[in-house]
Design a protein around this motif. Structure first.
Motif, short mmCIF file in Angstrom:
data_model
loop_
_atom_site.label_atom_id
_atom_site.label_comp_id
_atom_site.label_asym_id
_atom_site.label_seq_id
_atom_site.Cartn_x
_atom_site.Cartn_y
_atom_site.Cartn_z
N LEU A 30 0.89 -1.24 -0.08
CA LEU A 30 -0.12 0.11 -0.01
C LEU A 30 0.85 1.35 0.19
O LEU A 30 1.66 1.27 0.81
CB LEU A 30 -0.78 -0.23 1.11
CG LEU A 30 -1.68 1.30 1.51
CD1 LEU A 30 -2.89 1.44 0.18
CD2 LEU A 30 -2.79 1.05 2.86
N ASP A 32 0.18 5.35 -0.17
CA ASP A 32 -0.61 6.55 -0.09
C ASP A 32 0.12 7.92 -0.30
O ASP A 32 0.85 8.47 0.63
CB ASP A 32 -1.44 6.72 0.98
CG ASP A 32 -2.40 7.82 0.97
OD1 ASP A 32 -2.71 8.32 0.08
OD2 ASP A 32 -2.77 8.13 2.35
N LEU A 37 -5.00 8.80 3.78
CA LEU A 37 -5.31 7.94 4.97
C LEU A 37 -4.75 8.23 6.12
O LEU A 37 -3.66 8.60 6.29
CB LEU A 37 -4.96 6.68 4.42
CG LEU A 37 -5.40 5.98 2.96
CD1 LEU A 37 -4.75 4.70 2.81
CD2 LEU A 37 -6.98 5.66 3.12
N GLU A 41 -6.01 4.17 9.58
CA GLU A 41 -6.75 3.44 8.21
C GLU A 41 -5.50 2.63 7.44
O GLU A 41 -5.96 1.48 6.76
CB GLU A 41 -7.45 4.42 7.35
CG GLU A 41 -8.63 5.11 7.70
CD GLU A 41 -8.95 6.42 7.44
OE1 GLU A 41 -10.28 6.82 7.16
OE2 GLU A 41 -8.05 7.24 6.76
N TYR A 42 -4.59 3.29 7.25
CA TYR A 42 -3.46 2.83 6.46
C TYR A 42 -3.11 1.26 6.91
O TYR A 42 -2.89 0.33 6.34
CB TYR A 42 -2.23 3.57 6.48
CG TYR A 42 -1.23 3.26 5.76
CD1 TYR A 42 -0.88 3.65 4.59
CD2 TYR A 42 -0.08 2.19 6.16
CE1 TYR A 42 0.21 3.16 3.51
CE2 TYR A 42 1.02 1.90 5.45
CZ TYR A 42 1.15 2.30 4.27
OH TYR A 42 2.13 1.82 3.62
N GLN A 44 -5.16 -0.54 8.87
CA GLN A 44 -5.96 -1.70 8.63
C GLN A 44 -6.03 -2.14 7.23
O GLN A 44 -6.46 -3.37 6.97
CB GLN A 44 -7.47 -1.03 8.97
CG GLN A 44 -7.78 -0.68 10.32
CD GLN A 44 -8.98 -0.18 10.69
OE1 GLN A 44 -9.70 0.42 9.76
NE2 GLN A 44 -9.48 0.23 12.04
N ILE A 45 -6.03 -1.33 6.36
CA ILE A 45 -5.89 -1.62 5.02
C ILE A 45 -4.98 -2.54 4.57
O ILE A 45 -4.95 -3.67 3.83
CB ILE A 45 -6.14 -0.39 3.90
CG1 ILE A 45 -7.29 0.38 4.09
CG2 ILE A 45 -5.95 -0.84 2.37
CD1 ILE A 45 -7.43 1.69 3.36
N MET A 48 -5.25 -6.16 5.82
CA MET A 48 -6.18 -6.51 5.00
C MET A 48 -5.56 -7.30 3.66
O MET A 48 -5.74 -8.21 3.29
CB MET A 48 -7.47 -5.85 4.52
CG MET A 48 -8.47 -6.47 3.86
SD MET A 48 -9.98 -5.57 4.03
CE MET A 48 -9.50 -4.02 3.31
N LEU A 49 -4.89 -6.28 3.01
CA LEU A 49 -4.14 -6.67 1.62
C LEU A 49 -3.41 -7.69 1.92
O LEU A 49 -3.13 -8.64 1.31
CB LEU A 49 -3.26 -5.52 1.04
CG LEU A 49 -4.13 -4.22 0.85
CD1 LEU A 49 -3.18 -3.08 0.43
CD2 LEU A 49 -5.01 -4.74 -0.56
#
Length: 107
Positions: A30, A32, A37, A41-42, A44-45, A48-49
């Motif tokens: 990820l 950004d 973000l 948020e960063y 969490q994403i 998940m990735l």
């Protein structure tokens, strides 16, 4: 003799510091570059990735940028694929989503 070894070690450490980081480890899934973000948020994403990528044995990656520096969105995404060394195993299996916030394009 001890001085030669000492200088050689200092030179080696100095050279290691100058090498790009991605020569030792794969980049994050990820990116950004817009700062949209929050840290939470960063995280969490990214979690998940990472989980989905391992579960399905494919890199799932997202790049969010302000602009593509004059490149088409697909050329920019392909350059990032190479730059960040995305891809799972020897087949370089990857799902890459690139979002250009400036032009509101995605690829």
């Amino acid at each position: 003799m001890k001085k030669i070894i000492k200088y050689a070690l200092c030179l080696l450490i100095g050279l290691l510091v100058l090498l790009p980081v991605n020569s030792f480890a794969k980049e994050s899934r990820l990116h950004d570059e817009t700062g949209q973000l929050s840290n939470d948020e960063y995280s969490q994403i990214l979690t998940m990735l990472d989980a989905y990528s391992q579960q399905h044995e494919i890199d799932i990656c997202i790049n969010v940028v302000n602009d593509t520096d004059g490149y088409s969105i697909d050329d920019f995404a392909n350059d990032k694929f190479d730059q960040y060394q995305y891809g799972y195993d020897d087949n370089y299996s990857c799902i890459l989503l690139t979002i250009d916030m400036g032009s509101r394009q995605y690829y």
